[in-house]
Write a protein that holds these residues in place. Structure first.
Motif, short mmCIF file in Angstrom:
data_model
loop_
_atom_site.label_atom_id
_atom_site.label_comp_id
_atom_site.label_asym_id
_atom_site.label_seq_id
_atom_site.Cartn_x
_atom_site.Cartn_y
_atom_site.Cartn_z
N ARG B 482 0.84 -1.21 0.00
CA ARG B 482 0.00 0.00 0.00
C ARG B 482 0.87 1.25 0.00
NH1 ARG B 482 -2.47 -0.88 4.49
NH2 ARG B 482 -4.18 -2.17 3.77
N HIS B 483 1.91 1.24 0.82
CA HIS B 483 2.81 2.39 0.94
C HIS B 483 3.48 2.71 -0.41
CE1 HIS B 483 6.01 4.97 2.47
NE2 HIS B 483 6.91 4.15 1.92
N TYR B 484 4.03 1.68 -1.03
CA TYR B 484 4.75 1.93 -2.28
C TYR B 484 3.80 2.22 -3.45
CZ TYR B 484 9.36 0.97 -0.40
OH TYR B 484 10.54 1.05 0.30
N VAL B 485 2.60 1.68 -3.40
CA VAL B 485 1.63 2.02 -4.45
C VAL B 485 1.36 3.52 -4.43
CG1 VAL B 485 -0.82 1.84 -5.10
CG2 VAL B 485 0.53 -0.24 -4.76
N GLY B 486 1.23 4.08 -3.22
CA GLY B 486 1.00 5.53 -3.11
C GLY B 486 2.13 6.32 -3.75
N LEU B 487 3.37 5.87 -3.51
CA LEU B 487 4.52 6.58 -4.07
C LEU B 487 4.61 6.38 -5.59
CD1 LEU B 487 7.00 5.68 -1.23
CD2 LEU B 487 6.19 7.99 -1.80
N MET B 488 4.29 5.16 -6.02
CA MET B 488 4.29 4.90 -7.47
C MET B 488 3.28 5.82 -8.16
SD MET B 488 3.42 1.40 -9.55
CE MET B 488 1.80 1.16 -8.84
#
Lengths: 284, 777
Positions: B482-488
């Motif tokens: 979830r965290h990295y999806v936001g950054l992506m």
């Protein structure tokens, strides 16, 4: 609940009864064809095998490389090099597993094939398994010598849509001597099941020096015609079973024999066709 | 079979090494120097026009179609206006780099260093992106969970409305743009659109003049033309005819197949001149070319002439390659330019849309045997057997085409994203497997890949203390995703804006609804549908790894979490580690074998990823949507992940494809692997997903083999999987399988009376199969 010892449930089988099929291999056979390509299914008992090429020598005694030199059991082997073949399984459980590929059977006209070993050595199991498959909507076939006594031919025919029946050595005496198969028993059974409406395809393995003489082929063809069988699969000798003999530590008399190609058996196909049979190399 | 003509053309594609071309870069620079201070959309339009007016046009000795992007075929056309940086870094390496090499002259290198680079430096798409993405995205990109694409090149990944150009003609589009501009005189996009569409008409006329001068054996008046003069009266007549066609289509609608193919190709070339991007795809060619094909048949054009013309068109699709950075070429190895050509499927009412041209377009692959166009077949329950049979024949050739797409999933998948039912039924394919609505969607379909396996690795290292339960590990991995999806998403949206701010595509936009209607470039939200597509990768490895952890750490407790972490950190190099690795590989079920426990873990995570992604919006008013494909990215994405509990060594590839099981781990045959994939929520992956299946050629031998492949494809459709493509295995693979059996455990071969797993056969039989396979092929 009926069970049998099973070595393999082979999905996506393409040449054992039409369409995309799952073949269930039952362990144990009363006969001994020298060219057998499923030697792991001869003995009725669970059997340890060792696949040399998968072994990483994790526990091998120094300086040795053999199944015996490894103290680990199949269950302990990390790579699967040691394998225990033959698991007792119930007819119901197997039918359920086979049903997983139902969509492929429907689209291809395939189904389930019970093979072996000689699956009719376990007639009660065979009938129950095939019956359960039919109840689940799958087409069924068996691959058999049919040279064993049939307890209840009517019941078998009712649950089996197709019989793939071997025509190997035609001469009775020689057949009994080389393989143990009595063609007369087979023919008696064939007449019974055909009388009951069974659909039969003959299977003729062409094995150099055993079944490949013109005389033997002609006799088999005449037999098929006489019995009213119209379709025959002609199976050229292959060496696919060789690695299995090695893995099981079994002696293989035909290990140096040359394989046959489809071209090599073209004359057999033509001979069958000239007798009015629909013949196919290998089998659909 | 190719004709003498088309064989010559095919040979010429490979007659000389691929060259780096600075021509477009130079022309863009010239134009940009003259348009300082104007709005980006106008500057891009004028630069486009400048290219169309001045690039080198080549008329060769053979071709029936004209339209060349570069003076030599398959040139690497660089775009320093997108990013001059990687080009500068790689100038000397182009001829020798590991993947996708090009020749480059010393003169061009010097010109790039001394002129192009200094001009573009600081004012490119890439500069805008790096200046705006934010420190958190920069840091996250270093973690290698995702890599935003198209930050150094054109966006592409779109199908324009070819049918509109063909049926209305360029002249009608010119009129429409001019009228809209008259009504909205201050609208920059309409100004740009007029410049572009007028430039296209003039470009066609420029070809006409050059072809006509060739026909008349005169030197062309054009300063940038190379022609081979006709040597036979037949060639003279061909060129005269071609000139007449060009004169007609410069403004008028197409009349027959020749007009239509020439117009489609010139538009395709012009789109490349504008965007210089991968995957400006062709769409549903059997639909929009059908009226013209039938017209040519009515005119009495012989079948062999029609076939030759289509061969010329297919060969043209191989004249254009994309030059990528070394890094990008690892992800997309081997020049996939993405001339995706779709046949089959349903029409707007849901009825079968296939026709005689669908069959012919598949059959042409027999003749050309080249990677482009990338043939795609849409399958639905009403696909005629005849078409499926043709597809099976072509698949058996071993070129991996056509790949097959499933209407039964893909249409509902689009509807789930708010696409109308009629538009959903008209979907096409861009690039490799990305699903798109032709002429109505600007979908940033290939904007990023997301490495789910890397998320597990990060999670495990962030929790050296371990977890009380398996569910806690799952939850923590979800948090990481979830965290990295936001950054992506933030990175993708920055890239999206960078294209709007620096690199609008007014010509392409003119051919995509509803840009003209709205008065906005597609980069500014002009298209009817505006998703952003991001691919979840590593499903198989993640499922396999988690299943092993679940068993060994939490259920059987044969190893502690910390010990497992230590084994992974030392990449299986410790005492006894290899035995452990082998047991992890062999003693626990893996995704792809129709084993629910592990398959459903795969389903859970791909679904979780999809739901994480789909809540986000992009700057064009569209939403993010998940896909799952890797192209060749499973290799570089694997390279950045350490050892994993599925038995992968550090740096080893991930599962190929996207949906595929890990290489060699699916051992229950192609029906079991298909069933595993069918357990994923394939309706969610509206951006497209990819499944590779391998067959040996002998498995598909004879009419019987074709029937079984057709049944397999029908089953695939029924099982609700989006995509499938086949490798029909060659000798080389079999040799590799012999040397490295552990990598090819799932290879099914057919030798005699039954099919068998290749690695279970003795060496002698393997040798036999290898030799026979060579014979078969």
């Amino acid at each position: 609940m009926t069970t049998a010892t099973i070595t393999n449930v082979q999905r996506f089988s393409l040449h054992d009864g039409g369409g995309i099929r799952t073949v269930v291999f039952v362990k144990g056979c009363p006969f001994r064809c020298p060219w057998c390509c499923n030697p792991e299914n001869l003995s009725p008992k669970p059997q340890g095998v060792w696949h040399r090429s998968l072994c990483i020598r994790c526990s091998m005694r120094a300086g040795e490389f053999s199944a015996e030199a490894c103290p680990k059991s199949a269950a302990e082997c990390p790579t699967g090099a040691k394998e225990l073949l033959g698991i007792e399984r119930s007819a119901e459980e197997l039918a359920e597993e086979c049903q997983r590929d139902a969509v492929f059977y429907e689209e291809s006209g395939g189904g389930v094939t019970l093979s072996g070993g000689e699956c009719l050595s376990y007639q009660g199991f065979a009938e129950e398994f095939l019956q359960r498959c039919k109840e689940r909507g799958m087409r069924t076939a068996i691959e058999t010598t049919l040279a064993v006594p049939l307890a209840d031919a009517g019941k078998l025919v009712a649950c089996c849509d197709l019989f793939l029946v071997d025509f190997k050595i035609a001469d009775r005496e020689r057949s009994m001597e080389v393989t143990g198969i009595d063609p007369d028993v087979r023919d008696k059974n064939l007449r019974r099941i055909i009388g009951l409406g069974a659909k039969v395809v003959g299977r003729m393995p062409i094995i150099p020096s055993f079944t490949d003489s013109r005389d033997n082929v002609s006799q088999n063809v005449a037999h098929l015609v006489e019995l009213g069988i119209t379709r025959v699969d002609v199976l050229p000798f292959h060496q696919l079973g060789k690695g299995k003999y090695d893995a099981a530590g079994m002696n293989y008399a035909l290990k140096d024999m040359r394989q046959l190609s489809v071209d090599d058996i073209e004359w057999v196909i033509r001979l069958c066709e000239s007798a009015g049979l629909h013949a196919m190399a290998n089998g659909g | 079979m190719l004709t003498t003509r088309t064989q010559h053309i095919k040979d010429s594609l490979f007659a000389q090494p691929r060259q780096i071309s600075m021509e477009r870069a130079t022309l863009f620079m010239e134009s940009y120097k003259a348009t300082e201070g104007e709005s980006p959309v106008i500057r891009r339009a004028k630069a486009f026009r400048h290219v169309l007016e001045n690039h080198q046009i080549v008329i060769d000795e053979w071709d029936l179609l004209v339209g060349n992007r570069s003076a030599t075929p398959r040139a690497g056309v660089v775009s320093p206006e997108m990013s001059p940086y990687w080009i500068l870094d790689e100038l000397d390496a182009f001829p020798t780099r590991p993947q996708d090499t090009f020749e480059i002259s010393e003169e061009d290198k010097a010109f790039f260093r001394n002129v192009l680079y200094p001009f573009w430096q600081g004012q490119t798409l890439n500069d805008w992106y790096t200046a705006h993405r934010g420190d958190d995205v920069t840091a996250a990109e270093k973690d290698k969970v995702f890599a935003v694409a198209q930050t150094d090149k054109g966006q592409g990944h779109i199908i324009c409305d070819f049918a509109e150009v063909l049926t209305r003609g360029i002249g009608a589009l010119q009129q429409q743009s001019a009228d809209l501009l008259a009504q909205n005189p201050t609208n920059n996009f309409y100004q740009a659109s007029c410049i572009c569409i007028d430039a296209l008409s003039a470009y066609v006329s420029r070809y006409e003049r050059i072809v006509r001068s060739a026909a008349e054996e005169e030197a062309p008046a054009d300063a940038h033309a190379t022609i081979v003069l006709p040597r036979t009266p037949e060639r003279t007549a061909e060129l005269q005819r071609l000139a007449n066609i060009l004169a007609h289509i410069a403004t008028e609608p197409a009349r027959d197949l020749y007009d239509a193919l020439q117009l489609v190709w010139i538009v395709s070339v012009a789109l490349q001149h504008e965007s210089n991007a991968s995957s400006l795809s062709l769409g549903r060619v059997d639909q929009y070319l059908l009226p013209y094909y039938r017209a040519s048949k009515r005119e009495g054009i012989p079948d062999e002439r029609i076939r030759e013309l289509l061969q010329c068109f297919y060969l043209k699709c191989n004249t254009i390659v994309a030059v990528r950075s070394t890094e990008s070429a690892r992800f997309f190895a081997g020049f996939p330019i993405g001339y995706n050509l779709v046949v089959g499927g349903v029409d707007a009412s849901g009825n079968d849309a296939s026709n005689e041209l669908s069959l012919l377009l598949l059959d042409l692959q027999r003749d050309t045997r080249l990677p482009q166009p990338n043939l795609s077949l849409r399958i639905h329950k009403g696909t005629p057997d005849k078409l499926l049979h043709k597809a099976a024949e072509i698949i058996r050739l071993g070129d991996g085409m056509p790949q097959c797409f499933n209407d039964e999933v893909n249409i509902p998948a689009f509807e789930n994203r708010g696409v109308s039912i009629e538009d959903s039924r008209d979907y096409g394919v861009v690039g490799c497997v990305e699903l798109s609505i032709p002429g109505r969607m600007y979908g940033l379909h290939d904007i990023s890949m997301f490495n789910m396996l890397k998320c597990l690795e990060i999670t495990m290292h962030a929790h050296k203390e371990g977890f009380a339960t398996f569910d806690e590990l799952v939850g923590a991995t979800e948090d990481t995703i979830r965290h990295y999806v936001g950054l992506m998403v933030k990175g993708c949206n920055t890239c999206d804006l960078a294209h709007r701010e620096t690199s609008p595509t007014p010509f392409l936009s003119t051919l995509v609804h509803d840009s003209l209607e709205k008065g906005e470039d597609i980069t500014a939200g002009g298209a009817r549908y505006n998703p952003s597509g991001v691919q979840g990768v590593g499903t198989a490895n993640l499922a396999d790894s988690l299943y092993v952890i679940k068993k060994v750490v939490f259920e059987d407790k044969t190893i502690t979490y910390q010990d497992l972490l230590a084994v992974l950190d030392r990449n299986w190099t410790g005492e006894g580690d290899e035995v452990l690795r082998q047991s992890f590989v062999n003693r626990y079920p893996k995704y792809g074998n129709d084993v629910d426990d592990v398959d459903l873990l795969g389903r859970h995570f791909l679904e979780f990823y999809g739901h994480c992604v789909e809540i986000y919006e992009n700057p064009r008013g569209g939403k993010f949507q998940p896909g799952s494909y890797t192209v060749s990215a499973h290799v570089p994405l694997g390279a950045v992940v350490g050892a994993t509990p599925d038995g992968r060594r550090a740096g080893e590839q991930l599962a190929d494809g996207g949906l595929s099981p890990m290489v060699g781990r699916d051992q229950h045959g192609p029906t079991a692997s298909l069933l595993s994939v069918s357990k994923l929520d394939n309706f969610l992956n509206s951006n497209g997903s990819l499944l590779n299946v391998k067959f040996s050629p002998s498995t598909l031998a004879g009419e019987d083999g074709l029937q079984k492949l057709m049944a397999y494809l029908r089953s695939f459709s029924k099982l609700g999987i989006q995509h499938i493509q086949f490798n029909v295995v060659d000798r080389k693979t079999l040799l590799d399988a012999q040397a490295h059996p552990e990598k090819h455990k799932n290879l099914v071969v057919r030798v005699a009376g039954y099919s068998a797993l290749f690695v279970e056969l003795s060496k002698a039989i393997q040798d036999d199969i290898i030799n026979r396979t060579e014979h078969v092929l």
